[in-house]
Design a protein around this motif. Structure first.
Motif, PDB file in Angstrom:
ATOM      1  N   ALA A 229      47.167 -19.354  16.307  1.00 46.04           N
ATOM      2  CA  ALA A 229      48.165 -18.977  15.312  1.00 46.04           C
ATOM      3  C   ALA A 229      49.030 -17.853  15.871  1.00 46.04           C
ATOM      4  O   ALA A 229      48.681 -17.211  16.869  1.00 46.04           O
ATOM      5  CB  ALA A 229      47.476 -18.538  14.024  1.00 46.04           C
ATOM      6  N   ALA A 230      50.144 -17.604  15.229  1.00 44.14           N
ATOM      7  CA  ALA A 230      51.104 -16.621  15.746  1.00 44.14           C
ATOM      8  C   ALA A 230      50.510 -15.226  15.878  1.00 44.14           C
ATOM      9  O   ALA A 230      50.961 -14.429  16.711  1.00 44.14           O
ATOM     10  CB  ALA A 230      52.331 -16.589  14.849  1.00 44.14           C
ATOM     11  N   ASP A 231      49.496 -14.919  15.067  1.00 48.42           N
ATOM     12  CA  ASP A 231      48.894 -13.586  15.131  1.00 48.42           C
ATOM     13  C   ASP A 231      47.611 -13.560  15.967  1.00 48.42           C
ATOM     14  O   ASP A 231      46.888 -12.570  15.988  1.00 48.42           O
ATOM     15  CB  ASP A 231      48.604 -13.065  13.722  1.00 48.42           C
ATOM     16  CG  ASP A 231      47.678 -13.991  12.935  1.00 48.42           C
ATOM     17  OD1 ASP A 231      47.357 -15.093  13.442  1.00 48.42           O
ATOM     18  OD2 ASP A 231      47.289 -13.619  11.816  1.00 48.42           O
ATOM     19  N   SER A 232      47.339 -14.660  16.685  1.00 52.19           N
ATOM     20  CA  SER A 232      46.128 -14.741  17.500  1.00 52.19           C
ATOM     21  C   SER A 232      46.380 -14.182  18.898  1.00 52.19           C
ATOM     22  O   SER A 232      47.483 -14.280  19.443  1.00 52.19           O
ATOM     23  CB  SER A 232      45.675 -16.200  17.600  1.00 52.19           C
ATOM     24  OG  SER A 232      44.702 -16.354  18.614  1.00 52.19           O
ATOM     25  N   LYS A 233      45.328 -13.619  19.508  1.00 57.57           N
ATOM     26  CA  LYS A 233      45.465 -13.107  20.875  1.00 57.57           C
ATOM     27  C   LYS A 233      45.678 -14.240  21.876  1.00 57.57           C
ATOM     28  O   LYS A 233      46.153 -14.014  22.996  1.00 57.57           O
ATOM     29  CB  LYS A 233      44.229 -12.296  21.260  1.00 57.57           C
ATOM     30  CG  LYS A 233      42.935 -13.089  21.328  1.00 57.57           C
ATOM     31  CD  LYS A 233      41.763 -12.203  21.712  1.00 57.57           C
ATOM     32  CE  LYS A 233      40.451 -12.983  21.757  1.00 57.57           C
ATOM     33  NZ  LYS A 233      40.469 -14.077  22.746  1.00 57.57           N
ATOM     34  N   PHE A 235      47.631 -16.864  21.247  1.00 57.53           N
ATOM     35  CA  PHE A 235      48.862 -17.579  20.880  1.00 57.53           C
ATOM     36  C   PHE A 235      49.761 -17.788  22.093  1.00 57.53           C
ATOM     37  O   PHE A 235      49.974 -16.879  22.896  1.00 57.53           O
ATOM     38  CB  PHE A 235      49.616 -16.783  19.816  1.00 57.53           C
ATOM     39  CG  PHE A 235      50.920 -17.412  19.405  1.00 57.53           C
ATOM     40  CD1 PHE A 235      50.948 -18.645  18.772  1.00 57.53           C
ATOM     41  CD2 PHE A 235      52.130 -16.773  19.660  1.00 57.53           C
ATOM     42  CE1 PHE A 235      52.145 -19.226  18.387  1.00 57.53           C
ATOM     43  CE2 PHE A 235      53.332 -17.343  19.279  1.00 57.53           C
ATOM     44  CZ  PHE A 235      53.340 -18.572  18.640  1.00 57.53           C
TER      45      PHE A 235
END
Length: 268
Positions: A229-233, A235
Motif C-alpha cells: 500500500a502507499a503507506d507501506s515500507k 511500496f
C-alpha cells in the motif's frame, strides 16, 4: 441612438434550426420514458462547451465541446427502490437515422461525453449512462445488489430503450440501425447485451471485452501484497515502475523473441 433590439430566433438560427429547437423543447421525456426523472432538456448549438458539475470529479470529464447542433436530454432512470441510472440522450439536428450507445471501461460510473460528442458530430443520435453508480470505484456496490445488477447489464439496456423512445418522439420515426461502441468493460457490456437483449442492437463493437471480469479484478488485487500500500515500507512508487523496473524487464526479456525492438512478445 437607436435602442438595441433582439432578432427573432428564426432569423438568428435559420428556420430549420429554429424549428428543431422548438421540437426539442417540446419533448416530454418523463411521459415518454417510464420511471424517469428529468434533469435537463436543452437545445445546444455546435461549439458549445457543456459543463457537467454533477459528474463525479474522479471521472475527469467536467466539460465537453459539442460539434453538432443537438437536443440534449439528461435524466435519471429509476431501476429499483435503491438504484438509478444517470442517462444522457443527444439528438442531433442533422440526424443520419442511426443510434449509437457508448460505454466506458474499468469500474466506470461515468458518462463518456467525448464519445457522445464524436457520435453526434457524425450524425448519430447518442446514448450514454453512468452504469448505475458514480465515480471510478465499486464502493457503491457494497450491500446493494441492485447497483451491481445495473452495472452488470441493466443500465445499458434501460439506456438504449430510453434513447429509442426519445428519438422516436423527436424525429417521428425509429432508427434505421442501433449500434453499440465500447471497450474493456464496455466490450463486456456489449457482448452481454447481445446475449440478453438481441433486439437492442443491430451491431456491436466490443473492443478488448473484459469477459472474465471477476477474475480480472481479483488478479489486479493480487498485486497489492507484492507492491504494498502507499503507506507501506515496501511500496513501489509509479516512478520506479516506469524507470527502474521497466528498464530491467526489457534488459532481461526483450531479446527472447529474437528482436530487440522495445516490445516483449514472448514473456515466457
Amino acid at each position: 441612438m437607436l435602442a438595441p433590439f433582439a432578432l427573432p430566433l428564426f432569423v438568428l438560427l435559420g428556420p430549420a434550426l429554429a424549428s428543431f429547437r422548438e421540437d426539442c423543447l417540446a419533448l416530454t421525456p418523463q411521459s415518454t420514458v417510464a420511471n424517469s426523472t428529468g434533469r435537463e432538456l436543452a437545445f445546444v448549438t455546435s461549439g458549445t462547451d457543456l459543463a457537467f458539475p454533477e459528474q463525479d470529479a474522479a471521472c475527469n470529464r467536467a466539460s465537453q465541446v459539442v460539434r453538432a447542433d443537438l437536443c440534449r436530454v439528461a435524466m435519471n432512470l429509476t431501476t429499483s427502490a435503491r438504484s438509478e441510472v444517470v442517462t444522457e440522450v443527444w439528438l442531433p439536428e442533422k440526424w443520419n437515422g442511426r443510434l449509437v450507445t457508448v460505454a466506458g471501461g474499468g469500474l466506470d460510473g461515468c458518462v463518456h461525453y467525448e464519445d457522445m460528442a464524436y457520435a453526434t458530430a457524425h450524425g448519430f443520435a447518442a446514448v450514454g449512462t453512468n452504469n448505475g453508480h458514480a465515480g471510478t470505484t465499486g464502493i457503491q456496490f457494497l450491500n446493494n445488489e441492485d447497483v451491481v445488477i445495473d452495472f452488470s447489464w441493466r443500465a445499458l439496456h434501460v439506456g438504449v430503450v430510453a434513447g429509442k423512445q426519445l428519438l422516436q418522439s423527436m424525429y417521428k420515426r425509429p432508427a434505421t440501425g442501433s449500434y453499440f461502441l465500447g471497450c474493456s468493460l464496455g466490450g463486456r457490456q456489449g457482448i452481454k447485451a447481445a446475449d440478453m437483449f438481441p433486439e437492442d442492437f443491430d451491431g456491436v463493437v466490443a473492443g478488448a471485452p473484459a469477459i472474465d471480469f471477476n477474475n480480472l479484478y481479483s488478479h489486479r488485487a493480487g498485486y497489492l501484497p507484492q507492491t504494498g500500500a502507499a503507506d507501506s515500507k515496501d511500496f513501489i512508487a509509479p516512478a520506479v515502475w516506469k524507470t527502474t523496473i521497466h528498464s530491467e524487464v526489457l534488459r532481461q526479456c526483450e531479446a527472447i523473441d529474437g528482436a530487440e525492438d522495445g516490445i516483449i512478445e514472448d514473456p515466457a
